[in-house]
Structures are given as C-alpha cells and as structure tokens.
Enzyme design. Structure first.
Site, short mmCIF file in Angstrom:
data_model
loop_
_atom_site.label_atom_id
_atom_site.label_comp_id
_atom_site.label_asym_id
_atom_site.label_seq_id
_atom_site.Cartn_x
_atom_site.Cartn_y
_atom_site.Cartn_z
N TRP A 189 7.51 -6.30 4.28
CA TRP A 189 6.58 -6.18 3.16
C TRP A 189 7.08 -7.10 2.05
O TRP A 189 8.28 -7.10 1.75
CB TRP A 189 6.48 -4.74 2.62
N GLU A 230 3.33 -5.52 6.90
CA GLU A 230 2.64 -4.51 6.08
C GLU A 230 1.75 -5.15 5.02
O GLU A 230 2.21 -5.88 4.15
CB GLU A 230 3.69 -3.61 5.41
N LYS A 232 -1.20 -5.10 1.86
CA LYS A 232 -1.40 -4.35 0.61
C LYS A 232 -2.58 -4.93 -0.15
O LYS A 232 -2.86 -6.13 -0.07
CB LYS A 232 -0.13 -4.44 -0.24
N ASP A 263 -0.09 1.20 5.36
CA ASP A 263 0.40 2.13 4.35
C ASP A 263 -0.84 2.72 3.68
O ASP A 263 -1.67 1.97 3.17
CB ASP A 263 1.28 1.36 3.35
N HIS A 266 -2.20 1.56 0.33
CA HIS A 266 -2.45 0.13 0.14
C HIS A 266 -3.89 -0.30 0.36
O HIS A 266 -4.15 -1.45 0.71
CB HIS A 266 -1.54 -0.69 1.06
N HIS A 290 2.93 3.78 7.18
CA HIS A 290 3.68 4.28 6.04
C HIS A 290 2.82 5.37 5.43
O HIS A 290 1.79 5.09 4.82
CB HIS A 290 3.92 3.18 4.99
N ASP A 298 -1.48 3.17 -5.83
CA ASP A 298 -0.36 3.24 -4.88
C ASP A 298 0.85 3.92 -5.53
O ASP A 298 1.91 3.32 -5.67
CB ASP A 298 -0.02 1.80 -4.45
N ASP A 300 2.68 6.50 -4.65
CA ASP A 300 3.74 7.01 -3.78
C ASP A 300 4.21 8.41 -4.15
O ASP A 300 5.40 8.68 -4.22
CB ASP A 300 4.92 6.03 -3.72
N ASP A 330 6.66 6.81 3.23
CA ASP A 330 6.94 5.88 2.13
C ASP A 330 6.49 6.49 0.82
O ASP A 330 5.38 6.24 0.37
CB ASP A 330 6.22 4.54 2.39
C1 RNT Z 1 5.38 -1.36 -1.25
C2 RNT Z 1 5.42 -1.06 0.20
C3 RNT Z 1 6.78 -1.03 0.84
C4 RNT Z 1 7.82 -0.35 -0.01
C5 RNT Z 1 9.14 -0.15 0.67
C6 RNT Z 1 10.21 0.27 -0.26
O1 RNT Z 1 4.16 -1.21 -1.81
O2 RNT Z 1 4.76 0.15 0.44
O3 RNT Z 1 6.69 -0.47 2.09
O4 RNT Z 1 7.39 0.87 -0.50
O5 RNT Z 1 9.46 -1.27 1.38
ZN ZN Z 2 4.86 0.94 2.44
#
Ligand code: RNT
Ligand code: ZN
Length: 425
Positions: A189, A230, A232, A263, A266, A290, A298, A300, A330
């Site tokens: 990523w 990955e 986004k 993810d 994302h 993720h 995003d 988290d 994640d």
């Molecule tokens: C960031 C991505 C990525 C990170 C990690 C720490 O938006 O989701 O995966 O969260 O690599």
């Molecule tokens: Zn991620």
C-alpha cells in the site's frame, strides 16, 4: 447448573434449531477454527514502529487519534501484548507485520537497507507461537514519502529508493514463508496522491506500473510468498487523486496474476466490499482483505459485528472461497484500551464468519433459484434472531478462551498489571 453446563445446554438447544434448518453447527465450528485471521501488529502501538525510539505515524493520509495510556514501546512489549490478545481469541491467527517493526538494534537502518536478519526475531517468535506471518512494506512515515509520491514519484532517486525497499520486503516475506513453512502474503500500500486536482495523473500511474513491474521481476515460489496490492479512494492530503486507485490495481492484479487487497475503508461509503468479492474472484485467483470500520471516512475504527462485515463473511462462505480469500484486519484506535480494541475487532470478524457459516445456504439458494423471494427474505430475517451467540460461547469454551463477557475482566486485569505500568517514553 454450573456455567459450563449452561453453556453446553444452550449450545445443544441452539444446535437443534440450526439442525432443523439444515445447518450443521459442528461443521460450522470446524470451518471457523480453520479460518485464520491475520492480526495487524500496528494496533498495539498506533502504527509507530520501532525504527527510532520516538517513531510515530507521520504522513501518508492515515491517522491515529487518541492517547490512551499503555501502548507498546518496544518489541518485547509488543510481543507480550500480542500473546495476550491471542490468548483471548479462539482458533489460531496469523500476524501481519509492517517493515517498520524490524529489530534494528541501536543503529538506524534505512528502509532501502532492511534485510531478513532484522526480522529473524519475529520468525523465531512466530515459530514458537506456531503461527504464520504476513508482511507489508512501509512506504509512509518517512522523509522520502513527504513529497506525496513514493513508487510513483517523478524523482527517480525517490522512486528507486522505494522500489528497493519493496523488493527487500518481498525477500523478507519469502524468507518468513520459507522458514515457517506457511505462505506469507506481502501487501503493498502506498500513500501516493494529490491534495488538489493534478493535471498529470497519467505519468504517475505509468510510473507506478513501472515500479511494480520492477518490484515483481524477482519471482519467489508461491509456497513462500504471494503478493497483494491495496487500492484506495482517497486519503487526508490526497483528496483529489490517489495513484493506486481500485481500477489501477485491479487491472494490474488481473494482468499480472497478483492478489488484489480490498480494504473496506477504501471505497465510497455506500460501496460494499462484500459485493466485490465474487466480482474479483472471477478474474483473480485469490484476494486479501483489510477488514476495518470506516466511520464516515477511512477512520479505521475497531471492527464491530456490522452489516458490512457480515456481508463480507457471507460472500466468502456463499462463494465457497475459504481458500481464496485471506482476511486481515486493519484498524487502529488509540482512544480505548488497545488490547481490548484488538480483541473486540478480531472476535467481531470471527463472529461474522460464524454467522455466515450458520446460514442455510442451500435452502436460500434454492428459494432464489425458484424465484421465491419472499421466502428468501423471510429466512434471512429469521436467521438474525437464531441463537448464534450460544454457538459462539460454546466455541470459545471448547477453545479454552474466555467465554462471553469474561474477557472484559481479563483485559482490565492486564491493563492494571501491565499496561498501566508503562510510563510514557
Ligand atoms: C492505509 C491502508 C494500509 C495501512 C497499513 C498500516 O489506508 O489501509 O493498509 O492501514 O498499511
Ligand atoms: Zn488497509
């Protein structure tokens, strides 16, 4: 009645209810036990890493909020925390490491210089824990990422630096897979993007493609290493354009036989990653996930048992894609007890898997095939009030981990005995 007796009796009653719907609870628990979730190491220390004593997350459009006391300050503390987390989880999990978590000793080892030896301690630890490792290059929180572009940088020196970093990370991942005898998934990523509307998106994407081609020139046996990329939609400071968008990486993954990493923080908020699973699986062999909880963006937040996560789990089960979809977590919340956050999030993901495994898929599919859509909806609704919690409690008991609310007290005790003893560095 003892607690144990009541858990067993509740399970037996639940089992009867599921059996009458054609669902085998024992089989569901067997599958759940085999489903390994990759625990993201970065929940223990707010994505700080151990490259320098005062390392902290910087740049790259990801952010951790909160300053709850007790974050792990070094590798020993991190392992202690991870062992605590794993002791509170049923089944066996994997650990997902970032390159910034190597054992670099007293010297500073820059990202383009890291080697397997810096991760030997983790490999040895994983061997002892009998778990597999996954790995991630760390293309953020570094001065050479401050310009907003890494693998897609127009500055050849910077681009080369990150290509070298990721190449080394793949070598490290392959070494992990080789020594542990369990395939390591290396995920890429990058934060590359632009705050304001750029005029030259094309060149950055061409450069990212070029960098990936260079990175993947070295091939490793798939028993050791698999690669995921990955995508986004946007990040803070990269609101107008992300180089590694979903279109970009999905196309790259299909063309180059890589895993796409989805993810669920994302995408546009109304897009469902669960819906993307069966679409991507038509064109890529395997997927990495993720799993997170985006609250408006995003953000988290700690994963909870919500519709998004349940749909992801259902789509894995309904697509019979257990071996093709790899689930990693994640999220990073520094506003509550980090160990508790970890356990809540991982258990929620496991519960979503259990919920999906307890679905009468055959009946639902035949209703659907016969156009009986009222019946399909009725049964889906009915499943929501079936006693799946009783099956979950029984599973935890069988696995020898805290049942029900008991883990709250365990986390509290750990906070009192361990976390609160850690003074701010
Ligand atoms: C960031 C991505 C990525 C990170 C990690 C720490 O938006 O989701 O995966 O969260 O690599
Ligand atoms: Zn991620």
């Amino acid at each position: 009645m003892t607690r144990k007796e009541s858990i067993i009796q509740s399970y037996e009653l639940a089992r009867h209810q599921y059996t009458s719907l054609g669902v085998d609870t024992a089989q569901a628990l067997k599958s759940l036990k085999e489903f390994e979730i990759s625990l993201h190491c970065w929940q223990t220390d707010d994505v700080s890493g151990f490259e320098s004593p005062d390392a902290a997350l910087g740049g790259g459009g990801i952010a951790v909020t909160g300053n709850y006391p007790g974050k792990s300050r070094n590798i020993a503390e991190m392992r202690q925390d991870l062992e605590k987390v794993m002791s509170l989880l049923p089944g066996k999990q994997r650990l997902n490491l970032h390159a910034s978590y190597g054992e670099f000793g007293d010297s500073f080892v820059d990202r383009d210089r890291i080697e397997p030896v810096h991760f030997q301690g983790w490999i040895d630890w994983a061997t002892k824990q009998e778990i597999a490792l996954d790995f991630n290059c760390t293309c953020f929180s570094h001065p050479k990422a401050d310009g907003g572009y890494t693998l897609s940088s127009k500055d050849e020196g910077i681009r080369y630096f990150w290509v070298e970093h990721v190449k080394r990370c793949r070598a490290i991942g392959a070494e992990m897979g080789k020594q542990l005898g369990k395939t390591c998934i290396h995920n890429i990523w990058i934060p590359d993007g632009s705050k304001d509307v750029p005029v030259d998106r094309y060149t950055h994407r061409a450069l990212l493609k070029k960098s990936l081609d260079e990175i993947f020139e070295v091939e490793y046996p798939t028993e050791y290493l698999k690669d995921s990329i990955e995508s986004k939609l946007f990040g803070i400071g990269a609101e107008s354009m992300t180089v590694g968008s979903h279109d970009f990486y999905l196309a790259y993954a299909v063309q180059n036989k890589k895993l796409i990493c989805l993810d669920n923080g994302h995408f546009h908020p109304t897009e469902q990653v669960g819906d993307k699973i069966s679409a991507c699986l038509q064109f890529v062999d395997e997927l990495m996930l993720h799993v997170t909880r985006p609250v408006r963006w995003d953000s988290d937040h700690v994963v909870t048992f919500n519709e998004d996560v349940v749909l992801i789990a259902q789509e894995i089960v309904r697509s019979a894609a257990f071996d093709r979809v790899h689930m990693g977590l994640d999220f990073f919340d520094a506003s509550i007890n980090r160990i508790g956050a970890y356990v809540i999030g991982t258990r929620a993901a496991q519960q979503a898997m259990l919920y999906a495994l307890l679905e009468p898929v055959d009946t639902l599919k035949s209703y659907e095939n016969e156009g009986k859509n009222f019946e399909r909806l009725a049964l889906l609704e009915l499943m929501k009030s079936k006693p799946f919690g009783a099956v979950w409690d029984y599973f935890c008991m069988q696995e020898g981990v805290s049942v029900g609310e008991d883990y709250i007290a365990e986390v509290q005790a750990y906070e009192k005995g361990v976390l609160s003893q850690r003074k701010e560095a």
